[in-house]
Design a protein around this motif. Structure first.
Motif, PDB file in Angstrom:
ATOM      1  N   MET A   1       0.820  -1.194   0.030  1.00 41.91           N
ATOM      2  CA  MET A   1      -0.018  -0.086  -0.193  1.00 41.91           C
ATOM      3  C   MET A   1       0.922   1.099   0.087  1.00 41.91           C
ATOM      4  O   MET A   1       1.833   1.306   0.577  1.00 41.91           O
ATOM      5  N   SER A   2       0.506   2.229  -0.865  1.00 40.40           N
ATOM      6  CA  SER A   2       1.367   3.468  -0.911  1.00 40.40           C
ATOM      7  C   SER A   2       0.604   4.706  -0.088  1.00 40.40           C
ATOM      8  O   SER A   2      -0.554   4.818  -0.113  1.00 40.40           O
ATOM      9  N   VAL A   3       1.478   5.358   0.486  1.00 39.83           N
ATOM     10  CA  VAL A   3       1.031   6.449   1.296  1.00 39.83           C
ATOM     11  C   VAL A   3       1.876   7.742   0.879  1.00 39.83           C
ATOM     12  O   VAL A   3       3.156   7.813   0.860  1.00 39.83           O
ATOM     13  N   LEU A   4       1.157   8.893   0.652  1.00 41.16           N
ATOM     14  CA  LEU A   4       1.659  10.100   0.197  1.00 41.16           C
ATOM     15  C   LEU A   4       1.659  11.005   1.115  1.00 41.16           C
ATOM     16  O   LEU A   4       0.722  11.425   1.675  1.00 41.16           O
ATOM     17  N   VAL A   5       2.968  11.779   1.470  1.00 46.13           N
ATOM     18  CA  VAL A   5       2.880  12.697   2.788  1.00 46.13           C
ATOM     19  C   VAL A   5       3.305  14.047   1.955  1.00 46.13           C
ATOM     20  O   VAL A   5       4.516  14.058   1.520  1.00 46.13           O
ATOM     21  N   PHE A   6       2.399  15.114   2.081  1.00 49.14           N
ATOM     22  CA  PHE A   6       2.785  16.508   1.790  1.00 49.14           C
ATOM     23  C   PHE A   6       3.898  17.045   2.940  1.00 49.14           C
ATOM     24  O   PHE A   6       3.341  17.106   4.302  1.00 49.14           O
ATOM     25  N   VAL A   7       5.008  17.336   2.680  1.00 46.36           N
ATOM     26  CA  VAL A   7       6.108  17.644   3.515  1.00 46.36           C
ATOM     27  C   VAL A   7       6.562  19.036   3.564  1.00 46.36           C
ATOM     28  O   VAL A   7       6.448  19.601   2.199  1.00 46.36           O
ATOM     29  N   GLU A   8       6.763  19.479   4.456  1.00 49.50           N
ATOM     30  CA  GLU A   8       7.218  21.363   4.585  1.00 49.50           C
ATOM     31  C   GLU A   8       8.749  21.118   5.039  1.00 49.50           C
ATOM     32  O   GLU A   8       9.061  20.486   5.677  1.00 49.50           O
ATOM     33  N   SER A   9       9.429  22.325   4.206  1.00 47.27           N
ATOM     34  CA  SER A   9      10.535  22.332   4.539  1.00 47.27           C
ATOM     35  C   SER A   9      10.862  23.685   5.192  1.00 47.27           C
ATOM     36  O   SER A   9      10.280  24.614   5.774  1.00 47.27           O
ATOM     37  N   GLU A  10      12.124  23.685   6.120  1.00 50.56           N
ATOM     38  CA  GLU A  10      12.770  24.934   6.911  1.00 50.56           C
ATOM     39  C   GLU A  10      14.029  24.868   6.607  1.00 50.56           C
ATOM     40  O   GLU A  10      14.759  24.176   5.907  1.00 50.56           O
ATOM     41  N   ALA A  11      14.922  25.757   7.346  1.00 54.17           N
ATOM     42  CA  ALA A  11      16.256  26.023   6.921  1.00 54.17           C
ATOM     43  C   ALA A  11      17.075  24.823   7.213  1.00 54.17           C
ATOM     44  O   ALA A  11      17.859  24.475   6.515  1.00 54.17           O
ATOM     45  N   ALA A  12      16.705  23.903   8.018  1.00 54.70           N
ATOM     46  CA  ALA A  12      17.587  22.783   8.439  1.00 54.70           C
ATOM     47  C   ALA A  12      16.929  21.617   7.759  1.00 54.70           C
ATOM     48  O   ALA A  12      17.634  20.447   8.151  1.00 54.70           O
ATOM     49  N   GLY A  13      16.236  21.749   6.829  1.00 54.45           N
ATOM     50  CA  GLY A  13      15.483  20.646   6.019  1.00 54.45           C
ATOM     51  C   GLY A  13      14.110  20.345   6.172  1.00 54.45           C
ATOM     52  O   GLY A  13      13.183  21.222   6.495  1.00 54.45           O
ATOM     53  N   VAL A  37       6.906  21.041  -2.467  1.00 55.85           N
ATOM     54  CA  VAL A  37       6.387  22.023  -3.083  1.00 55.85           C
ATOM     55  C   VAL A  37       7.701  23.112  -3.344  1.00 55.85           C
ATOM     56  O   VAL A  37       8.073  23.592  -2.369  1.00 55.85           O
ATOM     57  N   GLY A  38       8.542  23.476  -4.268  1.00 58.28           N
ATOM     58  CA  GLY A  38       9.634  24.042  -4.376  1.00 58.28           C
ATOM     59  C   GLY A  38      11.004  23.102  -4.430  1.00 58.28           C
ATOM     60  O   GLY A  38      10.843  21.892  -4.202  1.00 58.28           O
ATOM     61  N   GLU A  39      11.998  24.002  -4.752  1.00 62.94           N
ATOM     62  CA  GLU A  39      13.387  23.244  -4.979  1.00 62.94           C
ATOM     63  C   GLU A  39      13.688  22.468  -3.416  1.00 62.94           C
ATOM     64  O   GLU A  39      13.318  22.879  -2.562  1.00 62.94           O
ATOM     65  N   LEU A  40      14.014  21.231  -3.652  1.00 66.25           N
ATOM     66  CA  LEU A  40      14.398  20.135  -2.506  1.00 66.25           C
ATOM     67  C   LEU A  40      15.907  20.506  -1.987  1.00 66.25           C
ATOM     68  O   LEU A  40      16.789  20.335  -2.797  1.00 66.25           O
ATOM     69  N   SER A  41      16.266  21.031  -0.847  1.00 70.19           N
ATOM     70  CA  SER A  41      17.588  21.132  -0.405  1.00 70.19           C
ATOM     71  C   SER A  41      18.467  19.825  -0.169  1.00 70.19           C
ATOM     72  O   SER A  41      17.580  18.883   0.116  1.00 70.19           O
ATOM     73  N   ALA A  42      19.539  19.785  -0.022  1.00 71.57           N
ATOM     74  CA  ALA A  42      20.200  18.512   0.185  1.00 71.57           C
ATOM     75  C   ALA A  42      19.872  18.032   1.806  1.00 71.57           C
ATOM     76  O   ALA A  42      19.799  16.819   1.992  1.00 71.57           O
ATOM     77  N   GLU A  43      19.384  18.910   2.566  1.00 74.16           N
ATOM     78  CA  GLU A  43      19.247  18.469   3.945  1.00 74.16           C
ATOM     79  C   GLU A  43      17.910  17.831   3.997  1.00 74.16           C
ATOM     80  O   GLU A  43      17.823  16.847   4.686  1.00 74.16           O
TER      81      GLU A  43
END
Length: 322
Positions: A1-13, A37-43
């Protein structure tokens, strides 16, 4: 079963509450995916790998440069349809709540907010969840009968822990189709916030709280000493900050910080519903109060009925003796 999570970023990842949601998602299915949403940082990428995410959908578009709940939802829904997920989750943050509310409407399904656990069923086929209502004072069961289960996870409902084995997420970038009407309400201006001084309180393993029963601004010395001896921090009730006895960043409650320490010592705090909303996730609560019928006393794991100005110094003395 697949689960999709909308994730939010901050300065530390990836934000802590989003990492908590990813941990929660692993209890629902063996394939956890994410949409960002938006570019994904390395962190952020490292955080997603540590959480065992298999695929991350990265939505990029000039229309997403300024935050819009409707535009973000357009991206999330497109990722949800591509992923074939049986459940769509987000953290119970202001942004997570708004984006998933929009998403549920677009998908034509129900949405549950502030979920803390699964009662029964399977995502996408009659899932029943437990969720916080009335500021966390009550738990409600809600049925999600739709083909995709949509809900937000209450902050600190679970602890963010890494997956048993890290993953190497496949990154799928896409430009979602965004209608002009999705941009009718966007963030027009941002400014630097005041320094966030609540970090120590939110992450502390031990919090020693003081309320009106402390008696005044000069009555916190013993509580601060106890917090120091236990390696914790001081927290206070709303009335304490309203009276100007202590700064607002120390406030625990619905309009302050929500905490989840291993131990919360609530001294001279009656336990109004707004305060309980901020401390109910504590693993153990010790109440010190002269009123044996105070809500905090009746809900606490342990209680000492007595004057905090007699009890706390005695506890400090006993700790020092050991």
């Amino acid at each position: 079963m697949s689960v999709l999570v909308f994730v939010e970023s901050e300065a530390a990842g990836i934000s802590e509450v989003s990492r908590e949601t990813l941990t929660f998602a692993r209890s629902l299915g063996d394939d956890v995916q994410a949409v960002h949403v938006g570019e994904l940082s390395a962190e952020a990428g490292e955080h997603l790998a540590a959480q065992g995410v298999s695929t991350v959908y990265v939505a990029t578009s000039d229309d997403l440069a300024a935050y819009s709940g409707a535009a973000h939802a357009a991206a999330v829904v497109e990722a949800a349809k591509t992923s074939g997920a049986s459940a769509l989750l987000a953290a119970g943050s202001p942004r997570g709540m708004e984006v998933l509310a929009h998403s549920a409407v677009r998908l034509g399904v129900s949405m549950a907010a502030n979920v803390i656990g699964i009662e029964s069923g399977t995502a996408g086929s009659g899932l029943v969840v437990d969720r916080q209502v009335i500021g966390g004072a009550a738990i409600e069961q809600m049925n999600l009968p739709d083909a995709i289960s949509v809900f937000t996870v209450a902050g600190h409902a679970v602890e963010a822990v890494p997956a048993d084995a890290p993953s190497t997420p496949a990154v799928q970038s896409f430009s979602p189709a965004i209608d002009a009407k999705d941009l009718r309400a966007t963030v027009a201006r941002t400014s630097e916030p005041e320094p966030d001084l609540t970090g120590a309180l939110k992450s502390a393993k031990v919090v020693v709280g003081g309320g009106r029963g402390v008696g005044g601004p000069d009555g916190f010395g013993d509580l601060i000493e106890l917090a120091d001896k236990l390696g914790g921090v001081l927290g206070v009730s709303r009335v304490v900050t309203s009276l100007g006895w202590r700064p607002h960043h120390e406030q625990v409650g619905q309009t302050g910080s929500r905490i989840s320490p291993d131990l919360y010592v609530a001294a001279g705090i009656s336990g109004a519903i707004q305060h309980w909303a901020g401390c109910s996730s504590s693993k153990a609560i010790l109440a010190i109060n002269t009123d044996e019928d105070a809500p905090m006393v009746t809900k606490a794991t342990y209680a000492v009925i007595g004057d905090l100005h007699e009890v706390v110094p005695a506890v400090n003395e006993a700790i020092a003796a050991r």
